[in-house]
Design an enzyme around this catalytic site. Structure first.
Site, PDB file in Angstrom:
ATOM      1  N   GLY A 211       1.308   8.769   7.231  1.00  0.00           N
ATOM      2  CA  GLY A 211       2.734   9.090   7.009  1.00  0.00           C
ATOM      3  C   GLY A 211       3.774   8.030   7.816  1.00  0.00           C
ATOM      4  N   SER A 212       4.837   8.203   8.383  1.00  0.00           N
ATOM      5  CA  SER A 212       5.777   7.230   8.733  1.00  0.00           C
ATOM      6  C   SER A 212       5.169   6.274   9.764  1.00  0.00           C
ATOM      7  CB  SER A 212       6.966   8.074   9.398  1.00  0.00           C
ATOM      8  OG  SER A 212       7.798   8.751   8.581  1.00  0.00           O
ATOM      9  N   THR A 213       4.104   6.317  10.404  1.00  0.00           N
ATOM     10  CA  THR A 213       3.450   5.286  11.374  1.00  0.00           C
ATOM     11  C   THR A 213       3.269   4.176  10.468  1.00  0.00           C
ATOM     12  OG1 THR A 213       1.253   6.046  10.831  1.00  0.00           O
ATOM     13  CG2 THR A 213       2.604   6.889  13.063  1.00  0.00           C
TER      14      THR A 213
END
Length: 483
Positions: A211-213
């Site tokens: 995801g956004s990591t």
């Protein structure tokens, strides 16, 4: 001697010679193969004929050996806080073999490693005293991660950025390796068939969409390749952003966030999908992939020293697919180990020190046979300038962005949340991620962590990196920074 007798004599000698050759072959070739065969009962009898060496955490053994009450195996493996350390030790079973550190260092722990023999033992063939495996694990950080994950299905890893020493490796739900030591078939069947897969090491061996990591990797690529000069420069990022060649638009979690043409710092703070999807397209898949691989993605031999499954940045993408990789979706996968490595490199001025969870191995007298701390290499992933800018942006995420649950008073904390889609059209509960670093101005200690919560009892609307994963990371960072 007549011809018939002479021929019979020669034939008899040939038969004797053939028997000698065969006997020699069986003794010196087939014999070794049979001795090394894991199905050879004599091998197990030899391995468990005496107490095994131990796996050490912070000066104390977390393994042991106990005498058995029957059968031909004199000892079996025991564990202290087995569930807490299962993702580190693995198991050593009389029937099912050995895994993790137990398997990797099996010959050292059972005394058959050639490095353990003294000159007299080499002559007599007497088995040497077993050796020990000294880990880098910090028991406080390990327990903090395990307790904070609680009943959730997930994993966590903590790394000292300056040394590469792995301070914690936790996977939940866990299991007690002691239940397998004596080869209990019922216990094995229950663990193997458990849908929660407690024997899966989620920290090292279950790559999932980050995801956004993953936006940290894309931001690093943008700065290193000169797409943007700083995290404070405005990007060319329309909101909404339409994926190239499609009619699909990417939405942001917070529709009121200032994501249109946002700076990298603002985009990380609000986790703007439009910015990083467009950024990945502008960079092109080759540059994003190159940066991901610098951090460790696509590494088929990531040994810590247990072999971790490779985190993946895919190839052969079209522009729309490349956009989705920019937000850590499509076919991008990562382990918690990998995302901890990303934060560790950023925290350490752009330099990644090889992560490892074994400090040294020693013989029965405590003499060091191998020092992994001394062997830990390092490589510069991004420039110190890029690392400093990303540190600043990550601090904004924690101070006033999507990662406020990781705040620690008096400590510098930077982080990045992630909520990765799961299932077709995001039909299943998303994965909650958080990766971060912390530095204590008081004692100079620092730590980088990554937490993934695969499943919890929280309502779907409450699943987020900040809500589920950041509190776990906070507990780990606090434990690591203690005096």
């Amino acid at each position: 001697m007549n011809k018939t007798i002479r021929r019979a004599s020669v034939f008899t000698l040939l038969l004797v010679f053939a028997l000698l050759v065969r006997a020699t072959w069986v003794q010196f070739y087939d014999g070794k193969a049979l001795a090394d065969d894991n199905n050879n009962r004599r091998k197990a009898i030899e391995a468990y004929a005496q107490p095994l060496g131990n796996i050490i955490v912070s000066g104390s053994a977390i393994t042991g050996s106990a005498k058995t009450t029957g059968g031909d195996l004199k000892y079996k493996r025991t564990y202290k806080d087995g569930k807490l350390y299962a993702a580190v030790t693995g198991y050593s079973s009389q029937v099912y073999g050995a895994t993790q550190l137990e398997g990797l260092y099996q010959s050292l722990l059972d005394g058959t490693d050639s490095r353990l023999k003294n000159p007299l033992g080499a002559i007599t063939g007497r088995r040497a005293e077993p050796g020990d495996v000294v880990t880098t694990i910090d028991p406080g950080v390990q327990k903090a991660a395990y307790d904070a994950l609680g009943g959730n299905k997930g994993a966590a890893v903590a790394i000292d950025p300056a040394t590469g020493r792995i301070l914690a490796v936790v996977s939940t739900p866990s299991y007690d390796p002691a239940t397998l030591s004596a080869g209990d078939s019922t216990a094995w069947q229950q663990l193997s068939q458990d849908p929660a897969k407690p024997m899966t090491n989620r920290a090292l061996r279950q790559p999932l969409p980050p995801g956004s990591t993953f936006k940290l990797v894309v931001a690093a690529a943008a700065l290193e390749n000169g797409l943007y000069s700083s995290v404070d420069e405005h990007t060319a990022s329309p909101d909404p952003y339409t994926l190239p060649g499609t009619t699909r638009t990417l939405s942001n979690e917070n529709p009121d966030a200032p994501c249109a043409n946002a700076t990298i710092s603002t985009a990380l703070q609000y986790s703007c999908n439009n910015v990083f999807a467009k950024m990945a397209v502008d960079l092109g898949q080759a540059k994003v992939k190159a940066m991901a691989e610098k951090f460790g993605f696509n590494d088929q031999s990531q040994d810590v020293p247990v072999r971790a499954y490779p985190s993946v940045y895919p190839s052969g993408l079209d522009r729309a697919q490349t956009a989705l990789t920019g937000i850590g979706q499509f076919d991008v996968t990562a382990t918690p180990l990998q995302m901890a490595m990303v934060s560790a490199a950023i925290a350490n001025g752009g330099k990644l020190v090889s992560p490892h969870m074994v400090s040294q191995i020693s013989d029965g007298n405590g003499n060091v046979l191998e020092n992994d701390d001394d062997k830990a290499g390092s490589r510069q992933i991004v420039s110190s300038s890029t690392a400093a800018q990303l540190q600043s942006a990550m601090q904004a995420v924690v101070q006033q962005g999507t990662g406020t649950n990781a705040q620690i008073p008096g400590v510098t904390v930077g982080g990045k949340t992630g909520t990765a889609q799961h299932g077709e059209n995001n039909s299943k509960t998303p994965y909650a991620w958080f990766t971060s670093y912390a530095k204590s101005p008081g004692n100079g200690k620092e730590v980088a962590v990554a937490v993934m919560v695969e499943q919890s009892d929280a309502a779907r609307s409450e699943v987020s990196g900040n809500g589920l994963a950041a509190p776990v990371a906070k507990a780990m960072m606090q434990a690591a920074l203690k005096n």
